[in-house]
Motif scaffolding. Structure first.
Motif, short mmCIF file in Angstrom:
data_model
loop_
_atom_site.label_atom_id
_atom_site.label_comp_id
_atom_site.label_asym_id
_atom_site.label_seq_id
_atom_site.Cartn_x
_atom_site.Cartn_y
_atom_site.Cartn_z
N HIS A 25 0.86 -1.18 0.00
CA HIS A 25 0.00 0.00 0.00
C HIS A 25 0.90 1.23 0.00
O HIS A 25 1.51 1.57 1.02
CB HIS A 25 -0.90 -0.04 1.25
N PRO A 26 1.08 1.89 -1.17
CA PRO A 26 2.01 3.02 -1.26
C PRO A 26 1.37 4.37 -1.00
O PRO A 26 0.22 4.62 -1.38
CB PRO A 26 2.49 2.93 -2.72
N ILE A 36 11.83 4.09 0.66
CA ILE A 36 11.63 3.94 -0.77
C ILE A 36 11.21 5.25 -1.44
O ILE A 36 10.41 6.01 -0.91
CB ILE A 36 10.60 2.80 -1.02
N ASP A 37 11.78 5.52 -2.62
CA ASP A 37 11.45 6.71 -3.41
C ASP A 37 10.20 6.48 -4.24
O ASP A 37 9.93 5.35 -4.68
CB ASP A 37 12.57 7.02 -4.42
N SER A 68 10.42 13.85 -1.83
CA SER A 68 9.23 13.04 -2.14
C SER A 68 9.57 11.56 -2.03
O SER A 68 10.44 11.06 -2.75
CB SER A 68 8.72 13.35 -3.55
N GLY A 69 8.91 10.90 -1.12
CA GLY A 69 9.12 9.47 -0.93
C GLY A 69 7.87 8.69 -1.30
O GLY A 69 6.88 9.23 -1.82
N MET A 70 7.92 7.41 -1.01
CA MET A 70 6.77 6.53 -1.23
C MET A 70 6.71 5.55 -0.06
O MET A 70 7.02 4.37 -0.19
CB MET A 70 6.87 5.79 -2.57
N HIS A 71 6.36 6.08 1.12
CA HIS A 71 6.22 5.21 2.29
C HIS A 71 5.28 4.07 1.90
O HIS A 71 4.17 4.31 1.41
CB HIS A 71 5.64 5.98 3.47
N THR A 72 5.73 2.84 2.11
CA THR A 72 4.97 1.69 1.62
C THR A 72 4.66 0.72 2.76
O THR A 72 5.58 0.22 3.42
CB THR A 72 5.75 0.97 0.51
#
Length: 445
Positions: free
Chosen positions: A128-129, A338-339, A240-244
């Motif tokens: 779930h990003p 994670i980016d 800007s990241g992509m917390h997953t």
């Protein structure tokens, strides 16, 4: 021909589809597309569409150029931004060789292969990003700093905000393509947005992320603005990241949940987290694959620089969110490194492989970090056993070169090409003279 292929062929007629775009990614995660006429699709399902693989980054050498793009009918969707009149659709493809075997260079196959290994142990991998990006007033101009579309901050609600109008249109398009959105809001930087996709299996999520990035750019261009997923476009503002959020399921049961355990986190969940922590330096070159990625990780705040986990600790690399009573299915971990500019197929593959290694070898989860890791000094972090992530792309490459886990997960071809490309990027970056150097030295030296 199966039911899904039949459904697609019927939909082509019913929706007046004149063009079908076949999508796939190269090794670096750039989206590739070839358009075919509907009449060609039946043959594409059966045999694939031939193309020159040597022209695609990391796919093939010149003497082994022929490849086939075979559309996956389960990914069929109409592209809503193509406007009125005859429709255009898209499908993601699996890349194959002329002999029918899967291409070792296809990032989607790398993820599918890793998912299959987890499935052999009874696990399905869900992700779930939370995807962050910036909106600028104009397309980037070389040598000039971009201008954000607003000066708002985290969760700000501003009347007649360009960002909220943008998010509304982007979400409408995403949901028209079957991609469910859970939340959206303004992020901490000026012009920075976040849109969170709903939980799905990792392959569907990776496809959705590639579609998401395309939709975001298309909507931005239609509104006369520019969207970027660059990890750190500004020195003084957040990256800007992509917390997953990730979890493993065994059938309908969340394998991370164990009633009565600390944080309701099972042995399987603890070993999975331990695997990611132990192999974090090795997989960083994939989860954070750009020179600019490490400017984000070194900034602090929401971007972690140290290898640790914590319960609701937002300075930690991995966070275990608060348990909700009677909602064991929601037990999960959140990876914060994670980016949003990564190749999602390769990133999910290496995250899963690291976690599964922890389960297979019974890794023990280290003590959680209870403090703000950024507020500790180096000696305090060392005494707690908290090591740093790679400080630069060069550091990440150096660690990755010796990683058996990375080589096995990516496969020899992708592993070799990916690292060669990253070495080239670093070498090109090192020789650049920056505005920082000119501003600092020209007035004084």
């Amino acid at each position: 021909m199966g039911k899904q292929e039949d459904f697609v062929l019927r939909a082509l007629e019913e929706r007046d589809v004149r063009f079908v775009r076949l999508w796939f990614t190269d090794v670096l995660g750039y989206l590739k597309s070839v358009a075919v006429a509907p009449a060609e699709l039946e043959g594409a399902f059966a045999e694939g569409i031939g193309f020159d693989g040597s022209a695609i980054e990391g796919f093939a050498r010149v003497y082994e150029a022929d490849m086939l793009a075979k559309p996956d009918p389960s990914t069929f969707q109409i592209l809503p931004w193509r406007g009125e009149g005859p429709s255009t659709a898209r499908m993601f493809c699996d890349i194959g060789m002329p002999d029918g075997s899967a291409s070792y260079a296809d990032p989607r196959f790398v993820l599918k292969r890793t998912l299959s290994k987890a499935a052999e142990n009874g696990f399905t991998f869900y992700t779930h990003p939370e995807i962050e990006f910036y909106l600028f007033k104009d397309a980037p101009v070389r040598g000039q700093e971009p201008v954000p579309v607003d000066r708002s901050g985290y969760f700000d609600h501003t009347a007649q905000s360009m960002g909220s109008d943008f998010r509304r249109e982007a979400i409408t398009m995403l949901e028209a393509m079957g991609i469910s959105v859970e939340f959206s809001h303004h992020e901490g930087g000026p012009g920075q947005q976040e849109i969170d996709l709903r939980y799905a299996d990792a392959l569907s999520t990776a496809d959705n992320i590639m579609t998401f990035r395309t939709v975001v750019r298309e909507v931005a261009l239609s509104q006369g603005i520019w969207a970027t997923f660059m990890p750190k476009p500004f020195t003084e503002h957040p990256g800007s990241g992509m917390h997953t959020h990730v979890s493993l399921f065994e059938g309908d049961r969340n394998a991370f949940f164990a009633a009565g355990e600390e944080y309701q986190l099972s042995k399987t969940g603890r070993e999975f987290i331990a695997g990611i922590l132990r192999h974090a330096p090795e997989i960083a070159v994939v989860t954070n694959q750009w020179v600019n990625s490490y400017k984000r990780l070194m900034w602090g705040g929401e971007a972690p620089s140290y290898i640790c986990w914590g319960h609701n600790n937002r300075s930690a690399m991995i966070r275990v969110p608060m348990y909700k009573p009677n909602k064991g299915q929601s037990t999960r971990m959140e990876l914060r490194t994670i980016d949003s500019a990564c190749n999602p197929y390769l990133a999910f593959a290496v995250i899963l492989a690291a976690g599964m290694k922890g389960i297979e070898d019974g890794y023990e989860l280290p003590r959680e970090a209870e403090d703000d890791v950024w507020s500790l000094n180096d000696r305090e972090r060392k005494s707690l056993g908290i090591d740093p992530l790679p400080h630069s792309l060069q550091d990440a490459i150096r660690v990755a070169e010796g990683s058996e886990l990375l080589a096995e997960t990516l496969g020899e071809h992708v592993f070799d090409f990916f690292l060669r490309n990253k070495r080239s990027e670093w070498a090109e970056y090192r020789v650049q003279v920056s505005s920082f150097e000119r501003d600092r030295m020209l007035p004084l030296i």
